[in-house]
Motif scaffolding. Structure first.
Motif, PDB file in Angstrom:
ATOM      1  N   LEU A   1      24.953  69.424  40.139  1.00  9.61           N
ATOM      2  CA  LEU A   1      24.054  70.572  40.038  1.00  9.61           C
ATOM      3  C   LEU A   1      22.977  70.362  41.094  1.00  9.61           C
ATOM      4  O   LEU A   1      22.147  69.469  40.968  1.00  9.61           O
ATOM      5  CB  LEU A   1      23.431  70.655  38.634  1.00  9.61           C
ATOM      6  CG  LEU A   1      24.423  70.674  37.474  1.00  9.61           C
ATOM      7  CD1 LEU A   1      23.692  70.612  36.145  1.00  9.61           C
ATOM      8  CD2 LEU A   1      25.307  71.901  37.548  1.00  9.61           C
ATOM      9  N   GLY A   2      23.013  71.140  42.154  1.00 11.48           N
ATOM     10  CA  GLY A   2      22.028  70.980  43.211  1.00 11.48           C
ATOM     11  C   GLY A   2      22.533  70.180  44.394  1.00 11.48           C
ATOM     12  O   GLY A   2      21.830  69.321  44.908  1.00 11.48           O
ATOM     13  N   LEU A   3      23.732  70.447  44.835  1.00  8.79           N
ATOM     14  CA  LEU A   3      24.337  69.735  45.968  1.00  8.79           C
ATOM     15  C   LEU A   3      23.488  69.836  47.229  1.00  8.79           C
ATOM     16  O   LEU A   3      23.448  68.907  48.029  1.00  8.79           O
ATOM     17  CB  LEU A   3      25.734  70.302  46.242  1.00  8.79           C
ATOM     18  CG  LEU A   3      26.482  69.756  47.457  1.00  8.79           C
ATOM     19  CD1 LEU A   3      26.885  68.313  47.215  1.00  8.79           C
ATOM     20  CD2 LEU A   3      27.689  70.590  47.765  1.00  8.79           C
TER      21      LEU A   3
ATOM     22  N   GLY B   1      22.545  65.800  46.620  1.00  9.48           N
ATOM     23  CA  GLY B   1      23.297  65.341  47.784  1.00  9.48           C
ATOM     24  C   GLY B   1      23.562  63.851  47.736  1.00  9.48           C
ATOM     25  O   GLY B   1      24.665  63.387  48.029  1.00  9.48           O
ATOM     26  N   ALA B   2      22.542  63.088  47.346  1.00  9.30           N
ATOM     27  CA  ALA B   2      22.704  61.632  47.244  1.00  9.30           C
ATOM     28  C   ALA B   2      23.723  61.276  46.167  1.00  9.30           C
ATOM     29  O   ALA B   2      24.562  60.391  46.359  1.00  9.30           O
ATOM     30  CB  ALA B   2      21.356  60.974  46.951  1.00  9.30           C
TER      31      ALA B   2
ATOM     32  N   GLN C   1      29.680  69.371  54.036  1.00  6.80           N
ATOM     33  CA  GLN C   1      30.159  68.923  55.343  1.00  6.80           C
ATOM     34  C   GLN C   1      29.178  67.927  55.957  1.00  6.80           C
ATOM     35  O   GLN C   1      29.579  66.893  56.486  1.00  6.80           O
ATOM     36  CB  GLN C   1      30.361  70.109  56.272  1.00  6.80           C
ATOM     37  CG  GLN C   1      30.943  69.734  57.610  1.00  6.80           C
ATOM     38  CD  GLN C   1      31.203  70.942  58.486  1.00  6.80           C
ATOM     39  OE1 GLN C   1      30.680  72.019  58.269  1.00  6.80           O
ATOM     40  NE2 GLN C   1      32.029  70.756  59.488  1.00  6.80           N
ATOM     41  N   ALA C   2      27.887  68.223  55.877  1.00 10.55           N
ATOM     42  CA  ALA C   2      26.869  67.321  56.430  1.00 10.55           C
ATOM     43  C   ALA C   2      26.868  65.969  55.717  1.00 10.55           C
ATOM     44  O   ALA C   2      26.604  64.933  56.336  1.00 10.55           O
ATOM     45  CB  ALA C   2      25.489  67.971  56.337  1.00 10.55           C
TER      46      ALA C   2
ATOM     47  N   THR D   1      33.938  66.117  50.075  1.00  8.81           N
ATOM     48  CA  THR D   1      34.734  67.287  49.723  1.00  8.81           C
ATOM     49  C   THR D   1      34.370  67.668  48.298  1.00  8.81           C
ATOM     50  O   THR D   1      34.369  66.813  47.409  1.00  8.81           O
ATOM     51  CB  THR D   1      36.242  66.967  49.800  1.00  8.81           C
ATOM     52  OG1 THR D   1      36.546  66.551  51.133  1.00  8.81           O
ATOM     53  CG2 THR D   1      37.073  68.166  49.425  1.00  8.81           C
ATOM     54  N   ALA D   2      34.051  68.944  48.102  1.00 11.27           N
ATOM     55  CA  ALA D   2      33.674  69.409  46.768  1.00 11.27           C
ATOM     56  C   ALA D   2      34.220  70.804  46.536  1.00 11.27           C
ATOM     57  O   ALA D   2      34.237  71.627  47.455  1.00 11.27           O
ATOM     58  CB  ALA D   2      32.152  69.414  46.613  1.00 11.27           C
TER      59      ALA D   2
END
Length: 67
Positions: free
Chosen positions: A8-10, A16-17, A44-45, A49-50
């Protein structure tokens, strides 16, 4: 059995972490995002893969659908 995690909050710092760590540990990632294009760019950054699901974390039905 596949290990799967819902992020939740990619596109944020913590999400992200977590995505990066979980992907590195072999988890299949799903991410609930408000903006799919922004989520795709973030994944991608991060080099992960999600599976991206459009929705709002405050809407229970969106979270359940993504999970």
């Amino acid at each position: 059995m596949t290990k799967r995690a819902l992020i939740l909050g990619l596109t944020g710092g913590y999400g992200g972490a977590m995505a990066k760590e979980l992907a590195g540990a072999g988890y299949e990632l799903r991410a609930l995002v408000r903006d799919v294009e922004r989520g795709r760019a973030a994944a991608q950054a991060l080099g992960v893969t999600a599976q991206l699901w459009r929705g709002d974390v405050l809407a229970l039905q969106d979270v359940m659908r993504a999970a």
